[in-house]
Scaffold this motif. Sequence first.
Motif, PDB file in Angstrom:
ATOM      1  N   ASN A  46       0.861  -1.187   0.000  1.00 58.39           N
ATOM      2  CA  ASN A  46       0.000   0.000   0.000  1.00 58.39           C
ATOM      3  C   ASN A  46       0.894   1.232   0.000  1.00 58.39           C
ATOM      4  O   ASN A  46       1.712   1.401   0.913  1.00 58.39           O
ATOM      5  CB  ASN A  46      -0.897   0.026   1.236  1.00 58.39           C
ATOM      6  N   ILE A  47       0.713   2.061  -1.015  1.00 63.67           N
ATOM      7  CA  ILE A  47       1.489   3.293  -1.146  1.00 63.67           C
ATOM      8  C   ILE A  47       0.479   4.425  -1.196  1.00 63.67           C
ATOM      9  O   ILE A  47      -0.339   4.500  -2.115  1.00 63.67           O
ATOM     10  CB  ILE A  47       2.366   3.243  -2.409  1.00 63.67           C
ATOM     11  N   THR A  48       0.501   5.266  -0.160  1.00 63.39           N
ATOM     12  CA  THR A  48      -0.527   6.294  -0.033  1.00 63.39           C
ATOM     13  C   THR A  48       0.087   7.664   0.210  1.00 63.39           C
ATOM     14  O   THR A  48       1.139   7.793   0.840  1.00 63.39           O
ATOM     15  CB  THR A  48      -1.496   5.971   1.126  1.00 63.39           C
ATOM     16  N   ILE A  58       3.524   0.593   3.110  1.00 63.86           N
ATOM     17  CA  ILE A  58       3.303  -0.587   3.970  1.00 63.86           C
ATOM     18  C   ILE A  58       3.272  -1.813   3.071  1.00 63.86           C
ATOM     19  O   ILE A  58       2.529  -1.840   2.086  1.00 63.86           O
ATOM     20  CB  ILE A  58       1.978  -0.501   4.752  1.00 63.86           C
ATOM     21  N   ALA A  59       4.094  -2.799   3.388  1.00 66.31           N
ATOM     22  CA  ALA A  59       4.073  -4.074   2.670  1.00 66.31           C
ATOM     23  C   ALA A  59       3.870  -5.175   3.702  1.00 66.31           C
ATOM     24  O   ALA A  59       4.480  -5.162   4.770  1.00 66.31           O
ATOM     25  CB  ALA A  59       5.372  -4.296   1.907  1.00 66.31           C
ATOM     26  N   GLN A  60       2.985  -6.112   3.382  1.00 63.74           N
ATOM     27  CA  GLN A  60       2.732  -7.218   4.303  1.00 63.74           C
ATOM     28  C   GLN A  60       2.512  -8.485   3.502  1.00 63.74           C
ATOM     29  O   GLN A  60       1.856  -8.477   2.474  1.00 63.74           O
ATOM     30  CB  GLN A  60       1.564  -6.925   5.222  1.00 63.74           C
ATOM     31  N   HIS A  71       6.052 -11.539   6.707  1.00 61.13           N
ATOM     32  CA  HIS A  71       6.873 -10.332   6.833  1.00 61.13           C
ATOM     33  C   HIS A  71       5.993  -9.088   6.730  1.00 61.13           C
ATOM     34  O   HIS A  71       4.991  -9.081   6.025  1.00 61.13           O
ATOM     35  CB  HIS A  71       7.919 -10.326   5.703  1.00 61.13           C
ATOM     36  N   ARG A  72       6.398  -8.037   7.431  1.00 55.19           N
ATOM     37  CA  ARG A  72       5.695  -6.748   7.359  1.00 55.19           C
ATOM     38  C   ARG A  72       6.740  -5.654   7.466  1.00 55.19           C
ATOM     39  O   ARG A  72       7.653  -5.742   8.284  1.00 55.19           O
ATOM     40  CB  ARG A  72       4.688  -6.632   8.491  1.00 55.19           C
ATOM     41  N   GLU A  73       6.602  -4.656   6.613  1.00 57.28           N
ATOM     42  CA  GLU A  73       7.501  -3.511   6.702  1.00 57.28           C
ATOM     43  C   GLU A  73       6.707  -2.242   6.442  1.00 57.28           C
ATOM     44  O   GLU A  73       5.729  -2.253   5.697  1.00 57.28           O
ATOM     45  CB  GLU A  73       8.689  -3.633   5.735  1.00 57.28           C
ATOM     46  N   THR A  74       7.125  -1.183   7.099  1.00 54.46           N
ATOM     47  CA  THR A  74       6.424   0.085   6.966  1.00 54.46           C
ATOM     48  C   THR A  74       7.437   1.215   6.950  1.00 54.46           C
ATOM     49  O   THR A  74       8.502   1.108   7.554  1.00 54.46           O
ATOM     50  CB  THR A  74       5.396   0.263   8.110  1.00 54.46           C
ATOM     51  N   GLY A  75       7.100   2.265   6.214  1.00 56.27           N
ATOM     52  CA  GLY A  75       8.023   3.388   6.141  1.00 56.27           C
ATOM     53  C   GLY A  75       7.555   4.452   5.177  1.00 56.27           C
ATOM     54  O   GLY A  75       6.348   4.661   4.995  1.00 56.27           O
TER      55      GLY A  75
END
Length: 171
Positions: A46-48, A58-60, A71-75
């Motif tokens: 999700n790119i917002t 956010i990638a999950q 895996h989950r990453e956010t930034g």
Amino acid sequence: MQMMNILPLHELLHVLAWLEGTWITDEPANGTYPTTKPFTYYDEINITSTGQPLFNYIAQSWHPETGMPMHRETGFLQILPGSKKVMLSLIDNIGLFTVEQGDLMNDNNTIDLKSTNIMTTEASVPSFATLTETRRVYKRDGDNLELVFYMATSKTPELTEHLRAKYKKVA
């Protein structure tokens, strides 16, 4: 309680406007690495925009049979003013913080990022080899996006393909 307003896309991000939205894998993505058994997974990115000169990222991922989170990453993803230099700052659920920087290539459909800083936190998984370098390449073809992620570790010092995923834009 007051809600945050969603504002129009910041002018700096117009060259990356195609990235904004939700990208999801239709077919399981593939993971491989010399020190692990091959595996598959589903993934969503999700790119917002919030009106600032950066995107929230956010990638999950989840297991294809059990649906269990993996895996989950956010930034944050941003482009440096007056350039085609792209930066992605991420923290993930295994205790890694990475800063990746690279270029929006001349075709304006490819982003090639390499790690410039990798830090581990106290929450880092001790059984994992130390991550020493990363590279991620996003390639867009219409409403399709391919991500290839490479990494090098203390046990595998050369950048080696780890993940390959094909996404469709769904929103």
